[in-house]
Design a protein around this motif. Structure first.
Motif, short mmCIF file in Angstrom:
data_model
loop_
_atom_site.label_atom_id
_atom_site.label_comp_id
_atom_site.label_asym_id
_atom_site.label_seq_id
_atom_site.Cartn_x
_atom_site.Cartn_y
_atom_site.Cartn_z
N PHE A 110 0.91 -1.21 -0.12
CA PHE A 110 0.15 -0.09 -0.04
C PHE A 110 0.91 1.39 -0.07
N SER A 111 1.49 1.41 -1.12
CA SER A 111 2.61 2.74 -1.43
C SER A 111 2.56 3.07 -2.60
N GLY A 112 3.08 4.03 -3.07
CA GLY A 112 3.26 4.54 -4.09
C GLY A 112 1.97 5.25 -4.72
N PHE A 113 1.27 5.76 -4.01
CA PHE A 113 -0.11 6.61 -4.10
C PHE A 113 0.32 7.90 -4.43
N TYR A 114 -0.85 8.41 -5.28
CA TYR A 114 -0.68 9.96 -5.55
C TYR A 114 -0.40 10.99 -4.53
N ASN A 115 0.44 12.08 -4.30
CA ASN A 115 0.66 12.86 -3.34
C ASN A 115 1.23 12.06 -2.10
N ASN A 116 1.87 11.04 -2.32
CA ASN A 116 2.38 10.19 -1.01
C ASN A 116 1.38 9.84 0.03
N ILE A 117 0.16 9.62 -0.37
CA ILE A 117 -0.92 9.33 0.22
C ILE A 117 -0.72 7.84 1.02
N VAL A 118 -0.97 7.70 2.14
CA VAL A 118 -0.57 6.37 3.02
C VAL A 118 -2.09 6.02 3.45
N PRO A 119 -2.60 4.97 3.07
CA PRO A 119 -3.98 4.93 3.54
C PRO A 119 -3.86 3.84 4.99
N GLU A 120 -4.74 4.08 5.98
CA GLU A 120 -4.60 3.59 7.03
C GLU A 120 -5.29 1.99 6.79
N ILE A 121 -4.38 0.76 7.36
CA ILE A 121 -4.76 -0.44 7.19
C ILE A 121 -5.20 -1.21 8.37
N GLN A 122 -6.14 -2.00 8.47
CA GLN A 122 -6.42 -2.83 9.51
C GLN A 122 -6.62 -4.19 8.96
N PHE A 123 -5.98 -5.18 9.60
CA PHE A 123 -6.15 -6.47 9.39
C PHE A 123 -7.42 -7.23 10.38
N THR A 124 -8.50 -7.39 9.84
CA THR A 124 -9.62 -8.11 10.64
C THR A 124 -10.66 -8.83 9.81
N SER A 125 -11.11 -10.10 10.19
CA SER A 125 -12.18 -10.70 9.73
C SER A 125 -13.23 -10.52 10.31
N ASP A 126 -13.42 -9.57 11.35
CA ASP A 126 -14.49 -9.32 12.25
C ASP A 126 -15.41 -8.31 11.81
N SER A 127 -16.68 -8.43 11.20
CA SER A 127 -17.59 -7.44 10.99
C SER A 127 -17.66 -6.42 11.99
N GLY A 128 -17.97 -7.12 13.08
CA GLY A 128 -18.10 -6.24 14.71
C GLY A 128 -17.08 -5.03 14.64
N ASP A 129 -15.85 -5.23 14.34
CA ASP A 129 -14.82 -4.38 14.26
C ASP A 129 -14.96 -3.08 13.37
N ILE A 130 -15.61 -3.66 12.13
CA ILE A 130 -15.54 -2.84 10.89
C ILE A 130 -16.85 -2.02 11.07
N ASN A 131 -17.91 -2.55 11.93
CA ASN A 131 -19.41 -1.90 12.09
C ASN A 131 -18.98 -0.72 12.92
N SER A 132 -18.22 -0.96 14.12
CA SER A 132 -17.69 -0.21 15.10
C SER A 132 -17.20 1.14 14.53
N TYR A 133 -16.06 0.87 13.63
CA TYR A 133 -15.38 1.95 12.77
C TYR A 133 -16.33 2.63 12.40
N LEU A 134 -17.14 2.13 11.51
CA LEU A 134 -18.09 3.13 10.41
C LEU A 134 -19.06 3.76 11.40
N LYS A 135 -19.50 3.20 12.43
CA LYS A 135 -20.49 4.01 13.16
C LYS A 135 -19.99 5.06 13.98
N ASP A 136 -18.56 5.01 14.44
CA ASP A 136 -18.08 5.93 15.28
C ASP A 136 -17.32 6.98 14.38
N THR A 137 -17.24 6.81 13.16
CA THR A 137 -16.26 7.80 12.33
C THR A 137 -17.20 8.99 11.84
#
Length: 438
Positions: free
Chosen positions: A347-374
């Motif tokens: 996850f490198s070599g993006f335009y304007n040196n953008i570096v995305p935040e990465i999270q390794f998870t197979s749990d939709s609970g973690d994903i849903n919590s992030y989406l709700k709280d952001t």
């Protein structure tokens, strides 16, 4: 802390029987408890883009349906009977025996049973794919390694210029069939002869050519790397790993140039093809410029919820080609710890040196919590699976299903790869956005 994982997006290692079904006229024979294969088929076949069953899939797959008796006394006799009957009633070019948790825990000597049939000249191999060994991504590699070790034979003569293509996991990747056809067309356009074992009209003939190829090309951040290394060890076949599925003009052009340099293809041939394809791509994009730019309909932020292959490919396209800003990128396939650093580095070599935040998870609970709280400020674009439709609606986002399970779309030969694939992805994103105005 909860030990419950919500809404998994992949199957267990036994799900690799779908990789067998992707080989034309290949039949999986499953040595497991009842229900395992049916549940995996419902998840990866029916509920994931309505892909169906393959040559002999679904409820037609031979299975020992091992029960209490087999757990106590062993199930090899039952397995031998099922294999024997499969040869009698199923017309196939290759049979692959796959084990489930029950037989692996009990310790059935599956290899001895298979060897007896191989001694009779039967085209059969086996792989130990008990679900506790990991996901179907790992299972896929186990199946390919089993075929390499137990079926493929060294070639007396190398076919100069022939390249084996390895990419995503069939059926787990909803778009696998169209993707492989697109990759083949892209490489054929610059004069590369390709060999692909998965998909329509390929099968055993393509499989037999694998040791004859001059090179292996792996298009993946990590899945399949074990297999191409194994092919090099056994047959001496050099390989090139290209970590990104090419979507849109920037990555596709880079992909073709990289392959061309590796294979020693005349640069002028590659540049002419890229110029021709980009001219067509931007013709259509310029026609839609009013909608894309002046109406400002395109979401500013996006979230990907997918395996590393798709999360990386789509991030590259949306950032480098469309100028979107990445929110968190979720990688869902339980990447092996040994590859996590390698995937992050991809996850490198993006335009304007953008570096995305990465999270390794197979749990939709973690994903849903992030989406709700952001607080995204504006409606985010959620590129995930059918699981994510509800949460996307709750946070007033735009959702497009691009990763398993794709339960709200039918997929035949659709692909987001290449120049045309980039346009298809733009069409699908804008369709979702425009539907919000109805």
């Amino acid at each position: 802390m909860s030990n419950i994982v919500e809404q998994l997006r992949h199957a267990c290692a036994l799900g690799s029987y779908e990789s067998v079904l992707a080989i034309d006229r290949a039949v999986p024979i499953i040595h497991s408890g009842p229900g395992c294969a049916a549940k995996i088929w419902a998840t990866l076949g029916l509920q994931n883009g309505c892909q169906g069953t393959g040559y002999i899939g679904g409820h037609s797959i031979p299975c020992t349906d091992a029960g209490e008796k087999e757990v106590i006394f062993g199930g090899t006799d039952r397995l031998e009977k099922v294999i024997s009957n499969s040869f009698k009633v199923m017309d196939a070019d290759l049979y692959v025996v796959l084990t489930g948790c029950t037989s692996d825990i009990v310790g059935d000597y599956v290899g001895e049973v298979v060897d007896r049939f191989k001694a009779q000249g039967k085209p059969i191999v086996y792989a130990e794919t008990g679900g506790f060994k990991g996901s179907n991504f790992i299972g896929h590699e186990l199946v390919i390694d089993a075929i390499i070790d137990q079926y493929l034979k060294p070639s007396d003569k190398i076919d100069e210029g022939l390249v084996n293509i390895w990419a995503t996991v069939p059926y787990q990747d909803t778009f696998w069939s169209g993707n492989l056809e697109t990759i083949e067309k892209l490489l054929n356009s610059i004069g590369v002869r390709t060999n692909i074992i998965f998909g329509h009209g390929r099968g055993i003939n393509a499989l037999n050519k694998v040791p004859k190829a001059q090179y292996n090309l792996l298009i993946s951040p990590w899945i399949g790397l074990k297999n191409v290394k194994h092919l090099k060890e056994k047959f001496g076949t050099e390989f090139l790993q290209y970590p990104v599925l090419p979507i849109g003009p920037k990555e596709t052009g880079k992909f073709l140039r990289t392959i061309g340099e590796f294979l020693g293809i005349d640069k002028s041939i590659i540049e002419r093809e890229i110029e021709k394809q980009e001219d067509r791509y931007f013709y259509y994009l310029e026609r839609a410029a009013d909608v894309l730019l002046e109406t400002r309909l395109l979401p500013k932020h996006f979230v990907t919820i997918a395996d590393s292959t798709y999360a990386l490919a789509i991030s590259k396209f949306l950032i480098n080609d469309l100028g979107l800003l990445p929110a968190r990128q979720f990688i869902t396939e339980d990447v092996s710890k040994q590859y996590e650093k390698k995937v992050k580095e991809s996850f490198s070599g993006f335009y304007n040196n953008i570096v995305p935040e990465i999270q390794f998870t197979s749990d939709s609970g973690d994903i849903n919590s992030y989406l709700k709280d952001t607080d995204f400020r504006t409606k985010p674009l959620i590129l995930g699976s059918g699981w994510d439709r509800v949460i996307s609606k709750d946070i007033k986002g735009y959702e497009l299903s691009i990763s398993a399970p794709v339960s709200d779309r039918m997929v035949l030969d659709r692909s987001y790869l290449g120049y045309d694939g980039g346009m298809r992805l733009i069409e699908d994103i804008y369709t979702v956005v425009l539907q919000d105005f109805q």
